[in-house]
Design a protein around this motif. Sequence first.
Motif: not given
Length: 79
Positions: A62-69
């Motif tokens: 997962l991208s950083t944005a996806a992990k944060t979401l």
Amino acid sequence: MIQKTVRRYEELRQKEEELQGLGYSLLAKLVIQKTAYDVAVLPVEEPILRTMPLVMKDRRGLSTAAKTLMQFILKDRVE
């Protein structure tokens, strides 16, 4: 939580009977605004909760944005 859900379900079933079998659906405001059909909108007093799955192939990819979401979604989940 389960007691509230059961009570809410019973209220919706009663409302369905009042609608004489016409049926009901929970729709987002955006969907209602964009529909070409004549739709009656009835307010609900309590928030209606629903379970939505969070699916991913591999958490490591997962991208950083996806992990944060994902962290944002999971922090307030109700079990």
